[in-house]
Write an enzyme that holds these catalytic residues in place. Structure first.
Site, PDB file in Angstrom:
ATOM      1  N   LYS A 115      61.853  14.319   7.619  1.00  0.00           N
ATOM      2  CA  LYS A 115      62.837  14.351   8.707  1.00  0.00           C
ATOM      3  C   LYS A 115      64.126  15.078   8.297  1.00  0.00           C
ATOM      4  O   LYS A 115      64.776  15.707   9.124  1.00  0.00           O
ATOM      5  CB  LYS A 115      63.159  12.926   9.169  1.00  0.00           C
ATOM      6  CG  LYS A 115      61.997  12.247   9.896  1.00  0.00           C
ATOM      7  CD  LYS A 115      62.434  10.903  10.452  1.00  0.00           C
ATOM      8  CE  LYS A 115      61.313   9.922  10.640  1.00  0.00           C
ATOM      9  NZ  LYS A 115      60.366  10.187  11.701  1.00  0.00           N
ATOM     10  N   GLU A 199      71.586   7.520  10.734  1.00  0.00           N
ATOM     11  CA  GLU A 199      72.055   8.219  11.930  1.00  0.00           C
ATOM     12  C   GLU A 199      72.564   7.219  12.955  1.00  0.00           C
ATOM     13  O   GLU A 199      72.353   6.012  12.836  1.00  0.00           O
ATOM     14  CB  GLU A 199      70.979   9.161  12.505  1.00  0.00           C
ATOM     15  CG  GLU A 199      69.734   8.515  12.989  1.00  0.00           C
ATOM     16  CD  GLU A 199      68.669   9.527  13.448  1.00  0.00           C
ATOM     17  OE1 GLU A 199      68.613  10.660  12.947  1.00  0.00           O
ATOM     18  OE2 GLU A 199      67.871   9.147  14.317  1.00  0.00           O
ATOM     19  N   HIS A 234      58.896   0.288  17.755  1.00  0.00           N
ATOM     20  CA  HIS A 234      59.184   1.730  17.710  1.00  0.00           C
ATOM     21  C   HIS A 234      57.917   2.578  17.827  1.00  0.00           C
ATOM     22  O   HIS A 234      57.888   3.729  17.400  1.00  0.00           O
ATOM     23  CB  HIS A 234      59.924   2.128  16.427  1.00  0.00           C
ATOM     24  CG  HIS A 234      61.237   1.436  16.236  1.00  0.00           C
ATOM     25  ND1 HIS A 234      62.274   1.529  17.132  1.00  0.00           N
ATOM     26  CD2 HIS A 234      61.677   0.633  15.246  1.00  0.00           C
ATOM     27  CE1 HIS A 234      63.291   0.813  16.692  1.00  0.00           C
ATOM     28  NE2 HIS A 234      62.959   0.263  15.565  1.00  0.00           N
ATOM     29  N   ARG A 291      50.775  18.223  14.710  1.00  0.00           N
ATOM     30  CA  ARG A 291      49.347  17.922  14.939  1.00  0.00           C
ATOM     31  C   ARG A 291      49.140  17.618  16.405  1.00  0.00           C
ATOM     32  O   ARG A 291      50.092  17.609  17.172  1.00  0.00           O
ATOM     33  CB  ARG A 291      48.976  16.682  14.118  1.00  0.00           C
ATOM     34  CG  ARG A 291      49.967  15.556  14.443  1.00  0.00           C
ATOM     35  CD  ARG A 291      49.578  14.231  13.925  1.00  0.00           C
ATOM     36  NE  ARG A 291      50.705  13.321  13.911  1.00  0.00           N
ATOM     37  CZ  ARG A 291      51.120  12.592  14.935  1.00  0.00           C
ATOM     38  NH1 ARG A 291      50.503  12.687  16.111  1.00  0.00           N
ATOM     39  NH2 ARG A 291      52.143  11.780  14.829  1.00  0.00           N
TER      40      ARG A 291
HETATM   41  P1  ADP Z   1      58.522   7.726  13.440  1.00  0.00           P
HETATM   42  O1  ADP Z   1      58.346   9.066  12.815  1.00  0.00           O
HETATM   43  O2  ADP Z   1      58.474   6.585  12.484  1.00  0.00           O
HETATM   44  O3  ADP Z   1      57.669   7.533  14.664  1.00  0.00           O
HETATM   45  P2  ADP Z   1      60.799   8.558  15.082  1.00  0.00           P
HETATM   46  O4  ADP Z   1      61.958   9.237  14.480  1.00  0.00           O
HETATM   47  O5  ADP Z   1      59.794   9.421  15.807  1.00  0.00           O
HETATM   48  O6  ADP Z   1      60.047   7.719  13.957  1.00  0.00           O
HETATM   49  O7  ADP Z   1      61.287   7.420  16.061  1.00  0.00           O
HETATM   50  C1  ADP Z   1      60.409   6.475  16.651  1.00  0.00           C
HETATM   51  C2  ADP Z   1      61.153   5.657  17.686  1.00  0.00           C
HETATM   52  O8  ADP Z   1      62.264   4.961  17.101  1.00  0.00           O
HETATM   53  C3  ADP Z   1      61.792   6.471  18.810  1.00  0.00           C
HETATM   54  O9  ADP Z   1      60.886   6.761  19.842  1.00  0.00           O
HETATM   55  C4  ADP Z   1      62.892   5.523  19.277  1.00  0.00           C
HETATM   56  O10 ADP Z   1      62.384   4.493  20.070  1.00  0.00           O
HETATM   57  C5  ADP Z   1      63.372   4.915  17.967  1.00  0.00           C
HETATM   58  N1  ADP Z   1      64.511   5.702  17.399  1.00  0.00           N
HETATM   59  C6  ADP Z   1      64.461   6.669  16.468  1.00  0.00           C
HETATM   60  N2  ADP Z   1      65.681   7.159  16.179  1.00  0.00           N
HETATM   61  C7  ADP Z   1      66.552   6.491  16.969  1.00  0.00           C
HETATM   62  C8  ADP Z   1      67.986   6.513  17.144  1.00  0.00           C
HETATM   63  N3  ADP Z   1      68.762   7.318  16.432  1.00  0.00           N
HETATM   64  N4  ADP Z   1      68.533   5.677  18.063  1.00  0.00           N
HETATM   65  C9  ADP Z   1      67.759   4.822  18.787  1.00  0.00           C
HETATM   66  N5  ADP Z   1      66.416   4.736  18.647  1.00  0.00           N
HETATM   67  C10 ADP Z   1      65.809   5.548  17.756  1.00  0.00           C
END
Ligand code: ADP
Length: 479
Positions: A115, A199, A234, A291
């Site tokens: 990330k 973040e 999540h 992917r």
């Molecule tokens: P992963 O790669 O583990 O799936 P992501 O970065 O794609 O993680 O985030 C998954 C979920 O987590 C998002 O869809 C959202 O619901 C929550 N999320 C991620 N970052 C944030 C943020 N900065 N603020 C609020 N929710 C977040």
């Protein structure tokens, strides 16, 4: 490309092989001991037993898979999602062994798989990002200073993260140290990499992602968005396309941003650029998945394209013949991930034998699955049984179709997310399109749903009994 090995199992292995077969390409399946009789093994032209049940003894054994593929003179390997799909080393090794990896180059995978590296790659492209830092946290003092600067609540995330793991929300400074330690240890055990960053925690976001297609000649298209805000832990459970909150203008701006993200890492193939959208409709780049995505079928419904076919064509060097202006959104599609989980008890995995398994049928209903009646859902893998996808001319029609399909879907032996899917479809906030990633916390109560479901079953039984007695009376009544 005459022969493809699918380095995966379950519904996605079936999904990929169906398209390959339709395209006249032979298929090779791999399987662990417990999957010996799985549908993907029976469906494939050839199948290889790759090892024991745990994925690190089977579906994650890249070298062994490549060795077997070479023996069978395989031309290309499709990794599906999960397992080796985002493993840059594997993608490279496939290539080095003179086979095609159906996915992007290993450099794009490495960049977007981390990330922090991804944030760094898109920095020069004017893409809005969640406020935060783009470097791994070095120590607690630095973390405290940063969190204060960003402003609480903050989110600690694993750089190598995926599947919602290694993520911790911190509401106030006094909890930061403890949550930092937990996030680091979770990241270490899940990804073997303890790097975490911080973040801003967006308080009521929607998760909206764009599907990308990119060929080897610099053409990048977006296939519109998918709304994936209905999540637990999540992780997504219900997805739809299009999103009910995007205006044409916002769609175009986010689509352009997604294309830029793909260009920032010289992307090729099918990929997904994820964004968070806040309640003022500001969007922020979250990450790119390199992917095929679990929820790709909703995009297939609204665009009429087969994404696996597109992946295969791009992998064999064909240029994209479509132009962005050729692409139009047609209707609305919804997907429910049918997991073997106990929705009445915190969505805990609920594996076991499916004694009865009957899928819904009909127009505008699609089931992508990898199991049959009588089979066990193994404990070793993700407990996804199937994906139930419905389509309608409007969002309301797609939702109605989903409720009908859920009612027809019969799974006995394991608890599933089907009742949860029905709850979502019948909830006013969902029907009105007024929801965010906290839908489950805000509205869902497992105990209440259990009580309602039992009440519904009781009423159905009483009605059935009443009908039975009425029939008896009719039968006995002389003309
Ligand atoms: P992963 O790669 O583990 O799936 P992501 O970065 O794609 O993680 O985030 C998954 C979920 O987590 C998002 O869809 C959202 O619901 C929550 N999320 C991620 N970052 C944030 C943020 N900065 N603020 C609020 N929710 C977040």
């Amino acid at each position: 490309m005459k022969k493809i090995l699918v380095a995966n199992r379950g519904e996605i292995a079936m999904r990929v092989m169906k398209t390959a077969k339709r395209m006249g390409i032979n298929t090779v399946a791999i399987f662990s001991s417990v999957d010996r009789n799985a549908p993907h093994v029976k469906f494939a032209d050839e199948a290889i037993h790759i090892g024991g049940n745990p994925s690190n003894e089977s579906y994650l054994l890249g070298e062994r898979i490549i060795e077997e593929a070479k023996k069978l003179k395989v031309d290309a390997i499709h990794p599906g999602y999960g397992f080796l799909s985002e493993n840059a080393q594997f993608a490279d090794a496939v290539k080095k062994n003179d086979m095609i990896f159906i996915g992007p180059d290993s450099v794009s995978i490495s960049m977007m798989g981390d990330k922090l590296a991804a944030k760094d790659a898109v920095k020069n492209y004017d893409i809005p990002m969640v406020p935060g830092i783009d470097k791994a946290i070095k120590d607690k003092t630095e973390a405290h200073d940063l969190a204060l600067k960003i402003g609480y609540p903050v989110l600690i995330k694993a750089a190598a993260g995926g599947g919602g793991k290694g993520m911790r929300v911190v509401n106030e400074a006094k909890n930061l140290n403890a949550q930092l330690e937990r996030a680091i240890s979770e990241a270490l055990s899940a990804f073997g990499d303890g790097s975490v960053f911080i973040e801003k925690y967006i308080s009521s976001p929607r998760h909206i992602e764009f599907q990308i297609l990119a060929d080897n000649y610099g053409k990048v298209l977006h296939l519109f968005e998918r709304e994936c805000s209905i999540q637990r832990r999540h992780q997504k459970v219900v997805e739809e396309a299009p999103s009910s909150i995007l205006t044409a203008d916002l769609r175009e701006r986010m689509g352009d941003a997604a294309i830029k993200v793909a260009k920032s890492c010289n992307y090729t193939g099918a990929g997904t650029v994820e964004f968070l959208v806040d309640d003022a409709l500001n969007y922020y780049f979250l990450e790119m998945n390199t992917r095929l995505q679990v929820e790709h079928p909703v995009t297939e419904y609204i665009t009429g394209l087969d994404l696996v076919e597109q992946q295969i064509n791009i992998a064999r060097g064909e240029p994209l013949l479509l132009e962005q202006t050729d692409l139009k959104i047609n209707g609305h599609a919804l997907e429910l991930r049918v997991y073997a989980e106990d929705v009445f008890h915190d969505f805990l995995p609920n594996v076991g034998q499916m004694k009865t398994y009957k899928i819904p049928q009909g127009n505008n209903i699609r089931v992508d699955d990898g199991y049959e009646q009588g089979m066990e859902i193994p404990i070793f893998y993700d407990p996804l049984i199937s994906k139930l996808i419905t389509y309608g001319k409007s969002r309301t029609e797609a939702i109605q179709k989903m409720v009908e399909a859920i009612d027809q879907y019969l799974i006995v032996g394991v608890n599933t997310t089907l009742p949860f899917g029905k709850f979502v479809c019948q909830h006013q906030a969902f029907q009105n399109g007024l929801f965010d990633t906290h839908f489950v916390q805000k509205y869902f109560n497992g105990d209440q749903l259990k009580a309602d479901t039992e009440e519904e079953a009781k009423v159905a039984a009483i009605l059935a009994l009443k009908l039975y007695f009425e029939d008896q009376v009719l039968l006995r009544t002389p003309n």
